[in-house]
Design a protein around this motif. Structure first.
Motif, PDB file in Angstrom:
ATOM      1  N   ASN A 191       0.810  -1.217   0.000  1.00 54.54           N
ATOM      2  CA  ASN A 191       0.000   0.000   0.000  1.00 54.54           C
ATOM      3  C   ASN A 191       0.841   1.265   0.000  1.00 54.54           C
ATOM      4  O   ASN A 191       0.381   2.310  -0.428  1.00 54.54           O
ATOM      5  CB  ASN A 191      -0.894   0.024   1.243  1.00 54.54           C
ATOM      6  N   ALA A 211      -2.456   1.865  -3.212  1.00 56.41           N
ATOM      7  CA  ALA A 211      -3.763   1.257  -3.071  1.00 56.41           C
ATOM      8  C   ALA A 211      -4.507   1.140  -4.393  1.00 56.41           C
ATOM      9  O   ALA A 211      -5.488   0.414  -4.497  1.00 56.41           O
ATOM     10  CB  ALA A 211      -4.602   2.069  -2.080  1.00 56.41           C
ATOM     11  N   ASP A 269      -5.097  -5.349  -6.571  1.00 55.06           N
ATOM     12  CA  ASP A 269      -4.703  -4.322  -5.605  1.00 55.06           C
ATOM     13  C   ASP A 269      -4.423  -5.038  -4.285  1.00 55.06           C
ATOM     14  O   ASP A 269      -4.711  -6.233  -4.155  1.00 55.06           O
ATOM     15  CB  ASP A 269      -5.788  -3.242  -5.468  1.00 55.06           C
ATOM     16  N   LYS A 278      -5.839  -5.205  -1.590  1.00 60.09           N
ATOM     17  CA  LYS A 278      -6.998  -5.802  -0.919  1.00 60.09           C
ATOM     18  C   LYS A 278      -7.304  -7.211  -1.405  1.00 60.09           C
ATOM     19  O   LYS A 278      -7.872  -8.016  -0.684  1.00 60.09           O
ATOM     20  CB  LYS A 278      -8.221  -4.915  -1.140  1.00 60.09           C
TER      21      LYS A 278
END
Lengths: 373, 297
Positions: free
Chosen positions: A151, A160, A245, A247
């Motif tokens: 990140n 991000a 990404d 996540k």
């Protein structure tokens, strides 16, 4: 018992049949089903490799998502076209060697795996001195560190925002090819003397050390091999999704893989494969529980997240009532069919039951009882 | 940075640290007895914030009633989790118990997403606690003082229970040796259930105060806070209540200070926390106040 040669021939035939089926699927099936099959293969790779660390070696690692992320980012940065990289890295330009190279899918995936293995070495060297639950939290911590770094280093990972426009190289042959390679490689490794050393470590570290097994070298090697395949899976995943990404690689990924191997049976490669395939299948099939439902005049709005509730309850039930999972620690073997065949023929000949028992005892896998400590 | 800003940050750090301390105590109590990392502890903390939120916004209870009921309800939830999920696995390998704890944690998180919704909710702000006071030239929310005071009071209550009551004595005995304590006529399961209830109650207090300080609650909020509280428990020496409290304060102050002193590193806050954790595990695995535990062959 079948001879080793017969088994190898049968294995080869099975692989050929699998690829014929894949070829059929590639031609006939719609993109949606193909995508599920691809995801299935990637889950198989992840589950088998995490099982190698957690089930075979008994190192309870929760860092698989971190290694998958490293593999995914490394491979994606190598295969993305140069103009695409210039386009998406608008916060900060990509650092030098990465911004001017573009290589093929296979070398990129291998480099992704190698990068993950390198991280495995970096993480494993300090952490593998710990034991049990401390080790679990420490590996979880490391994967969280990788997540934070992804990140916060926009000049490598684009922060991000993640990477977009990764070429969609992953197809059924790549994904299942790697899955078969993973299964064969880890299967052969587990059956070798090295694999037996790892199992000895799992059962009793002190006894294993007394037998002359070097704990740290063996554990780190197992960890690195697991990390390598996690990275391979990550690369395939990135080239399937085409946009990643940080996540996408949160620790829920590890928990999902953990659900697969626990349901399949911790310590069994066959179990991991079954777990991974059924997880991928169920998470599509269970979509109806999240869709709006109509019961007579009543309309129940869709409940997002219901599938994961079902999975976590399933995992809980397996742990409480059926701790060995589907396979326990047993592995698939062609002997199963042989025994079945023998049973059927013997029954037809009405031979005494005693001989049958003897035969069965001979082929029982010599597994140590499935309880540690 | 001038001295006033420093004091202000210190106060913030101490109040974040008190929350960590309260949750860390729950980890340490349970780990001390069962040698189990209760992964679900962070999610119990999350449940507490939702219970308090719904008590105020849905049932229109006054805040003190809602908070009290929440603490009692969460203690009950902790007790039930032990009965349903952990009790059947008392004699199982420790890794099985850990996997079960992860499963419970996943269940609570997903259950919360389904029932409460995934979107963050604003926690009600209490005007009397949000007033600013001017003390020695620094402006500080009243809440920043109330949180450490509540935490220290809870800690004193806990120490009283542990060292002055019979049930506390049983808890300390269990953390030494479960089998011997059972032979002395102690109902181990009852005491362990009580420990879970006590730990969860403290987590509920921590959760309510955390939600008042950072008034946005969401189903996954418990993961990070729970992990950090566990780290605090390890830093303090797992199994030791005072150590857990100290570890919590240390971690809270450190986190706030790193962001205050080096604003450019604020994104890396978690990296520092986890690095400290791993360094502690390798260099001094028994923590600040823990006793050394020899691994038995």
């Amino acid at each position: 018992m079948l001879s080793k040669r017969t088994k190898s021939i049968l294995n080869l035939i099975a692989i050929v049949v699998l690829f014929l089926l894949l070829w059929w699927a590639d031609v006939k099936l719609d993109p949606f089903s193909k995508r599920i099959l691809n995801v299935m293969a990637i889950y198989v790779i992840w589950a088998v490799s995490l099982n190698f660390i957690n089930g075979t070696t008994g190192i309870f690692s929760l860092g698989h998502n971190g290694f998958a992320a490293v593999g995914a980012y490394a491979a994606a940065l190598l295969t993305m076209p140069i103009y695409q990289k210039q386009m998406i890295f608008f916060l900060k330009p990509l650092i030098y060697p990465l911004n001017s190279i573009q290589i093929g899918f296979l070398p990129a995936t291998l480099i992704g795996g190698a990068a993950a293995a390198l991280f495995g070495l970096l993480v494993g060297a300090p952490v593998l001195r710990l034991k049990g639950d401390y080790l679990a939290i420490a590996t979880l911590g490391f994967s969280q560190i990788i997540f934070v770094l992804a990140n916060n280093f926009p000049s490598i990972t684009n922060g991000a925002l993640g990477l977009k426009g990764i070429p969609p190289y992953t197809n059924l042959f790549w994904s299942w090819g790697w899955a078969v390679f993973t299964i064969v490689f880890i299967g052969r490794l587990t059956a070798s003397s090295y694999g037996r050393a790892l199992k000895a470590i799992r059962e009793d570290e002190v006894a294993a050390e007394a037998m002359g097994i070097r704990l740290s070298t063996n554990k780190i090697l197992a960890f690195i091999i697991g990390a390598f395949f996690a990275g391979i899976g990550g690369s395939l995943y990135a080239h399937l999704l085409t946009a990643i990404d940080p996540k996408a690689f949160s620790f829920f990924l590890t928990f999902n893989i953990l659900i697969m191997i626990v349901i399949g049976g911790l310590g069994s490669i066959t179990g991991s494969i079954i777990g991974a395939i059924s997880f991928a299948f169920l998470s599509e099939w269970l979509r109806f529980v999240e869709a709006p439902m109509k019961i007579g005049p009543l309309t129940i709005p869709g409940i997002p997240g219901m599938r994961m509730v079902i999975f976590s309850i399933l995992m809980l039930v397996v742990m409480l009532f059926y701790r060995r999972g589907i396979m326990g620690r047993n592995e698939f073997s062609w002997d199963w069919f042989y025994i079945l065949y023998k049973k059927l023929t013997i029954r037809r000949k009405k031979q005494p039951a005693k001989r049958l028992e003897e035969k069965q005892v001979n082929v029982e896998p010599k597994e140590v009882k499935a309880e540690d400590e | 940075m001038n001295i006033q800003l420093f004091l202000q940050n210190l106060a913030n750090g101490v109040s974040l640290g008190s929350v960590y301390a309260l949750i860390a105590i729950g980890y340490t109590l349970i780990y001390g007895i069962l040698r189990l990392i209760n992964f679900a502890h962070g999610d119990i903390f999350m449940l507490a914030t939702y219970f308090a939120f719904y008590g105020i916004s849905l049932l229109f209870l006054p805040w003190y009633v809602s908070f009290t009921l929440t603490v009692i309800a969460i203690a009950l939830v902790g007790f039930l989790i032990d009965r349903i999920a952990y009790k059947p696995l008392r004699n199982a390998p420790r890794i099985s118990a850990l996997i079960t704890a992860i499963a419970v944690s996943l269940f609570l998180e997903n259950f919360a997403i389904v029932v409460f919704g995934g979107r963050p909710k604003p926690f009600p702000v209490l005007p009397e606690l949000n007033k600013m006071s001017l003390i020695g030239g620094i402006r500080i929310q009243n809440l920043t003082f109330v949180i450490p005071i509540v935490a220290i009071l809870s800690l004193l209550l806990l120490i009283w229970i542990l060292f002055k009551t019979k049930i506390g004595m049983a808890m300390r005995a269990l953390s030494r040796d479960i089998d011997t304590t059972k032979l002395m006529g102690v109902d181990a399961d009852k005491i362990i259930g009580f420990t879970f209830a006590l730990g969860s109650g403290l987590a509920a207090i921590g959760g309510i105060m955390y939600a008042m300080k950072y008034p946005s609650i969401y189903p996954l909020m418990g993961i990070m806070v729970g992990l950090k509280a566990f780290i605090a428990a390890v830093i303090g020496g797992i199994g030791n209540v005072l150590g857990a409290a100290l570890g919590g304060f240390f971690l809270g102050v450190m986190e706030i200070m790193i962001v205050a002193l080096f604003p450019s590193l604020s994104g890396f806050r978690d990296v520092f926390t986890f690095s400290i954790f791993i360094i502690f595990l390798i260099v001094k695995p028994t923590g600040i106040m823990g006793e050394s535990m020899e691994e038995k062959v």
